[in-house]
Each structure stands twice: as structure tokens, then as C-alpha cells.
Design a protein around this motif. Structure first.
Motif, PDB file in Angstrom:
ATOM      1  N   HIS A 112       0.806  -1.219   0.000  1.00 38.03           N
ATOM      2  CA  HIS A 112       0.000   0.000   0.000  1.00 38.03           C
ATOM      3  C   HIS A 112       0.841   1.272   0.000  1.00 38.03           C
ATOM      4  O   HIS A 112       0.287   2.375  -0.105  1.00 38.03           O
ATOM      5  CB  HIS A 112      -0.927   0.013   1.217  1.00 38.03           C
ATOM      6  CG  HIS A 112      -1.976  -1.047   1.186  1.00 38.03           C
ATOM      7  ND1 HIS A 112      -2.714  -1.404   2.303  1.00 38.03           N
ATOM      8  CD2 HIS A 112      -2.411  -1.850   0.180  1.00 38.03           C
ATOM      9  CE1 HIS A 112      -3.558  -2.370   1.992  1.00 38.03           C
ATOM     10  NE2 HIS A 112      -3.380  -2.659   0.705  1.00 38.03           N
ATOM     11  N   VAL A 113       2.143   1.137   0.122  1.00 32.55           N
ATOM     12  CA  VAL A 113       3.003   2.313   0.250  1.00 32.55           C
ATOM     13  C   VAL A 113       2.964   3.189  -0.997  1.00 32.55           C
ATOM     14  O   VAL A 113       2.865   4.421  -0.907  1.00 32.55           O
ATOM     15  CB  VAL A 113       4.454   1.889   0.571  1.00 32.55           C
ATOM     16  CG1 VAL A 113       5.402   3.091   0.462  1.00 32.55           C
ATOM     17  CG2 VAL A 113       4.530   1.303   1.976  1.00 32.55           C
ATOM     18  N   LEU A 114       3.023   2.592  -2.168  1.00 32.36           N
ATOM     19  CA  LEU A 114       3.030   3.380  -3.395  1.00 32.36           C
ATOM     20  C   LEU A 114       1.722   4.144  -3.585  1.00 32.36           C
ATOM     21  O   LEU A 114       1.708   5.228  -4.182  1.00 32.36           O
ATOM     22  CB  LEU A 114       3.306   2.483  -4.603  1.00 32.36           C
ATOM     23  CG  LEU A 114       4.740   1.964  -4.717  1.00 32.36           C
ATOM     24  CD1 LEU A 114       4.891   1.053  -5.915  1.00 32.36           C
ATOM     25  CD2 LEU A 114       5.730   3.124  -4.805  1.00 32.36           C
ATOM     26  N   LYS A 115       0.622   3.597  -3.082  1.00 29.56           N
ATOM     27  CA  LYS A 115      -0.649   4.326  -3.147  1.00 29.56           C
ATOM     28  C   LYS A 115      -0.571   5.600  -2.306  1.00 29.56           C
ATOM     29  O   LYS A 115      -1.117   6.641  -2.685  1.00 29.56           O
ATOM     30  CB  LYS A 115      -1.790   3.436  -2.651  1.00 29.56           C
ATOM     31  CG  LYS A 115      -2.094   2.246  -3.549  1.00 29.56           C
ATOM     32  CD  LYS A 115      -3.245   1.425  -2.996  1.00 29.56           C
ATOM     33  CE  LYS A 115      -3.526   0.211  -3.884  1.00 29.56           C
ATOM     34  NZ  LYS A 115      -4.630  -0.638  -3.342  1.00 29.56           N
ATOM     35  N   LEU A 116       0.106   5.503  -1.176  1.00 27.61           N
ATOM     36  CA  LEU A 116       0.280   6.682  -0.327  1.00 27.61           C
ATOM     37  C   LEU A 116       1.114   7.742  -1.042  1.00 27.61           C
ATOM     38  O   LEU A 116       0.794   8.937  -0.991  1.00 27.61           O
ATOM     39  CB  LEU A 116       0.944   6.297   0.993  1.00 27.61           C
ATOM     40  CG  LEU A 116       0.133   5.438   1.971  1.00 27.61           C
ATOM     41  CD1 LEU A 116       0.969   5.124   3.210  1.00 27.61           C
ATOM     42  CD2 LEU A 116      -1.154   6.133   2.375  1.00 27.61           C
ATOM     43  N   THR A 117       2.188   7.308  -1.681  1.00 28.64           N
ATOM     44  CA  THR A 117       3.049   8.278  -2.373  1.00 28.64           C
ATOM     45  C   THR A 117       2.313   8.942  -3.529  1.00 28.64           C
ATOM     46  O   THR A 117       2.483  10.137  -3.774  1.00 28.64           O
ATOM     47  CB  THR A 117       4.336   7.611  -2.891  1.00 28.64           C
ATOM     48  OG1 THR A 117       4.005   6.597  -3.837  1.00 28.64           O
ATOM     49  CG2 THR A 117       5.119   6.995  -1.744  1.00 28.64           C
ATOM     50  N   ASP A 118       1.487   8.170  -4.231  1.00 32.03           N
ATOM     51  CA  ASP A 118       0.724   8.750  -5.344  1.00 32.03           C
ATOM     52  C   ASP A 118      -0.299   9.764  -4.849  1.00 32.03           C
ATOM     53  O   ASP A 118      -0.581  10.762  -5.530  1.00 32.03           O
ATOM     54  CB  ASP A 118       0.002   7.646  -6.123  1.00 32.03           C
ATOM     55  CG  ASP A 118       0.963   6.752  -6.894  1.00 32.03           C
ATOM     56  OD1 ASP A 118       2.111   7.183  -7.127  1.00 32.03           O
ATOM     57  OD2 ASP A 118       0.567   5.617  -7.248  1.00 32.03           O
ATOM     58  N   SER A 119      -0.828   9.534  -3.654  1.00 28.62           N
ATOM     59  CA  SER A 119      -1.900  10.395  -3.145  1.00 28.62           C
ATOM     60  C   SER A 119      -1.411  11.773  -2.729  1.00 28.62           C
ATOM     61  O   SER A 119      -2.233  12.676  -2.526  1.00 28.62           O
ATOM     62  CB  SER A 119      -2.596   9.712  -1.961  1.00 28.62           C
ATOM     63  OG  SER A 119      -1.733   9.629  -0.834  1.00 28.62           O
ATOM     64  N   VAL A 120      -0.109  11.962  -2.581  1.00 26.88           N
ATOM     65  CA  VAL A 120       0.406  13.274  -2.145  1.00 26.88           C
ATOM     66  C   VAL A 120       1.054  14.051  -3.288  1.00 26.88           C
ATOM     67  O   VAL A 120       1.621  15.133  -3.050  1.00 26.88           O
ATOM     68  CB  VAL A 120       1.418  13.123  -0.979  1.00 26.88           C
ATOM     69  CG1 VAL A 120       0.743  12.516   0.227  1.00 26.88           C
ATOM     70  CG2 VAL A 120       2.629  12.297  -1.400  1.00 26.88           C
ATOM     71  N   GLU A 121       0.967  13.545  -4.505  1.00 22.84           N
ATOM     72  CA  GLU A 121       1.582  14.240  -5.640  1.00 22.84           C
ATOM     73  C   GLU A 121       1.028  15.657  -5.787  1.00 22.84           C
ATOM     74  O   GLU A 121       1.774  16.620  -5.962  1.00 22.84           O
ATOM     75  CB  GLU A 121       1.356  13.446  -6.928  1.00 22.84           C
ATOM     76  CG  GLU A 121       2.016  12.074  -6.960  1.00 22.84           C
ATOM     77  CD  GLU A 121       3.516  12.153  -7.190  1.00 22.84           C
ATOM     78  OE1 GLU A 121       4.024  13.266  -7.439  1.00 22.84           O
ATOM     79  OE2 GLU A 121       4.170  11.100  -7.140  1.00 22.84           O
ATOM     80  N   ASP A 122      -0.299  15.782  -5.715  1.00 24.66           N
ATOM     81  CA  ASP A 122      -0.909  17.107  -5.848  1.00 24.66           C
ATOM     82  C   ASP A 122      -0.532  17.999  -4.669  1.00 24.66           C
ATOM     83  O   ASP A 122      -0.432  19.225  -4.817  1.00 24.66           O
ATOM     84  CB  ASP A 122      -2.434  16.981  -5.941  1.00 24.66           C
ATOM     85  CG  ASP A 122      -2.887  16.367  -7.261  1.00 24.66           C
ATOM     86  OD1 ASP A 122      -2.094  16.415  -8.227  1.00 24.66           O
ATOM     87  OD2 ASP A 122      -4.010  15.842  -7.315  1.00 24.66           O
ATOM     88  N   GLY A 123      -0.335  17.391  -3.507  1.00 24.13           N
ATOM     89  CA  GLY A 123       0.060  18.160  -2.332  1.00 24.13           C
ATOM     90  C   GLY A 123       1.393  18.843  -2.530  1.00 24.13           C
ATOM     91  O   GLY A 123       1.572  20.005  -2.135  1.00 24.13           O
ATOM     92  N   PHE A 124       2.332  18.149  -3.158  1.00 23.92           N
ATOM     93  CA  PHE A 124       3.645  18.754  -3.404  1.00 23.92           C
ATOM     94  C   PHE A 124       3.542  19.881  -4.429  1.00 23.92           C
ATOM     95  O   PHE A 124       4.294  20.865  -4.360  1.00 23.92           O
ATOM     96  CB  PHE A 124       4.641  17.695  -3.876  1.00 23.92           C
ATOM     97  CG  PHE A 124       5.232  16.899  -2.756  1.00 23.92           C
ATOM     98  CD1 PHE A 124       6.052  17.494  -1.813  1.00 23.92           C
ATOM     99  CD2 PHE A 124       4.968  15.541  -2.632  1.00 23.92           C
ATOM    100  CE1 PHE A 124       6.602  16.771  -0.768  1.00 23.92           C
ATOM    101  CE2 PHE A 124       5.516  14.801  -1.591  1.00 23.92           C
ATOM    102  CZ  PHE A 124       6.325  15.415  -0.657  1.00 23.92           C
TER     103      PHE A 124
END
Length: 259
Positions: free
Chosen positions: A58-70
Motif C-alpha cells: 500500500h506504500v506506493l498508493k500513499l506516495t501517489d496520493s500526495v503528488e498534488d500536495g507537493f
């Protein structure tokens, strides 16, 4: 006939007061921009902190979910740059340097997670200072220009924060039965520690923090040893050797502080 003479021109202090008020206004604008930045940073941090409690898949899903945040973080930093662009960089940088360190740390953590948990990315798991600057939308390590930038010191502080976070992940990965991750972290942390040892650090706070790296090395070594001892990972496993994908620490770590 007596005359009175003023020994000090009151206009001098009137001008000083005017400068003080103007300086206070600029600082308040900077603090407001930093509050907006902090909101976005806390959202990203809240999401990425879940790596300690979710299974590896599930880690990569977390990283994808913050792309817009950056992307929003870069917008907020751009607003800060607009406020301070007409002033010498070191006049106000003390107000935001800690925030920039924390933001750079999240960029490094995000990059490390994507590269180490993903399968398509190969090479170094540590983002270079230039890659971090690109994410934040700011120049890095400017030597001849007096404008907003990410300094080498801020980057190195962020690297140490990354090591601290991964040291914590070493133990928590085991609780998620992700037994190979501690081996990768072990190699990564050792590489970082070795690279810091060649630096001639003159910044007191940075030097003190870098001294703590040896304790992180000890912690991850203990976890890796226990895994090997209990037979939870094969001795000399190929996945452990893949931690060598962290081949070389970017040259900025080796050269940035040798000046």
C-alpha cells in the motif's frame, strides 16, 4: 535672549520607527505565507506517516496520493518568494529555514519510498539537492546570487531527518512482515553515514545532528541482525543485495561542504 538647541534630530528616530514598522509588516507577511505552507506540509506528513502502519503493497498508493500536495507546496513557496524577492536573502531566511528543511525532508522521503518500493526506478534512492529544488520550484545552493534558494545545509538537515524516519520504519516494517525493507534501509543508512564522515562540517547544529547518524546505524544493524538470526530472511538474499541500488550518495553530499 536664550536659545534652546536640540542635541538630537528627532527625525532620525522617526525614520528608524518607520523602518521598524515596515520590517514588522514584512515579517508578518512571511509568517502568514509560512502558515499556508505549513498547512500543506502537515497534510503530506499525515499521509506519508501511514507508511509505518500499512502493508508494503500500500506504500506506493500513499506516495501517489500526495503528488498534488507537493504541487501546492511549490505554489505556497512561490508566494513566499514573491514576498521576499526584493530583500537580501539572509535578512529574513531565519524565519523559514526550519520550514524549508521539513519540506525538503518530505520530498526526500517521498522520493525514497517511490524508488525503493517501486520496481521501475533504478539507481540512487536518495534525491539530489537539484531534484529536491525542482520539486519545490526553487534554485539550489546559489553562490553568486542573493535570492531565495535551498541551501546545502538545509538539504543535509533534511537528509538526516530522512535517516531518522527510516530508522523508525526499520522496526515498523518488521511488524508489517516486510522483512526485506530493513536490509535495504540498513545499507542506505550506512551509505549516508559514510558519506557524512568525509564532510568538513562547520555548522554547529548540522555537525551535532550528523553525530547522531552512528546511533541510527546501530539501530538498523540490530534489526537486520535479528532478522538474519531468526531466519526471516535468507542469508545473502538477492533482495538484500539489491539494497546496493543505493549505489552512491549524490555528489552534493560529498562535495557540497568541502569548500
Amino acid at each position: 535672549m536664550s536659545e534652546s538647541f536640540a542635541s538630537v534630530d528627532p527625525e532620525i528616530f522617526a525614520k528608524v520607527q518607520e523602518q521598524i514598522e515596515k520590517d514588522s509588516e514584512i515579517k508578518e507577511k512571511i509568517r502568514e505565507a509560512l502558515r499556508n505552507l505549513d498547512k500543506e506540509v502537515r497534510k503530506i506528513n499525515s499521509t506519508l506517516s501511514r507508511i509505518h502502519i500499512v502493508p508494503a503493497e500500500h506504500v506506493l498508493k500513499l506516495t501517489d496520493s500526495v503528488e498534488d500536495g507537493f504541487k501546492q507546496v511549490a505554489v505556497e513557496i512561490g508566494g513566499l518568494v514573491e514576498i521576499v524577492k526584493d530583500y537580501p536573502y539572509y535578512k529574513y531566511n531565519g524565519l523559514w529555514t526550519r520550514d524549508l528543511q521539513n519540506t525538503a525532508f518530505l520530498v526526500l522521503l517521498h522520493g525514497w519510498l517511490k524508488r525503493s518500493y517501486g520496481t521501475a526506478e533504478s539507481g540512487n534512492s536518495l534525491l539530489s539537492i537539484d531534484e529536491v529544488g525542482a520539486v519545490l520550484g526553487v534554485p539550489v545552493n546559489l553562490k553568486t546570487e542573493d535570492r531565495f534558494h535551498l541551501t546545502i545545509e538545509e538539504y543535509l538537515h533534511a537528509v538526516i531527518s530522512l535517516v531518522d524516519e527510516l530508522t523508525r520504519l526499520t522496526t515498523n516494517a518488521v511488524t508489517q512482515r516486510d522483512f526485506l525493507r530493513p536490509l535495504m534501509i540498513n545499507r542506505f543508512v550506512k551509505d549516508i553515514h559514510s558519506s557524512f564522515q568525509v564532510l568538513n562540517l562547520k555548522n554547529d547544529s548540522l555537525r551535532r545532528r550528523s553525530d547522531s547518524l552512528k546511533y541510527s546505524v546501530k539501530k538498523v544493524e540490530d534489526v537486520s541482525y535479528d532478522l538474519m538470526l531468526r531466519g526471516l530472511v535468507p542469508d545473502g538474499t538477492e533482495d538484500a543485495k539489491q539494497s546496493e541500488d543505493v549505489k552512491e550518495v549524490p555528489e552534493v553530499i560529498l562535495e557540497g561542504k568541502k569548500e
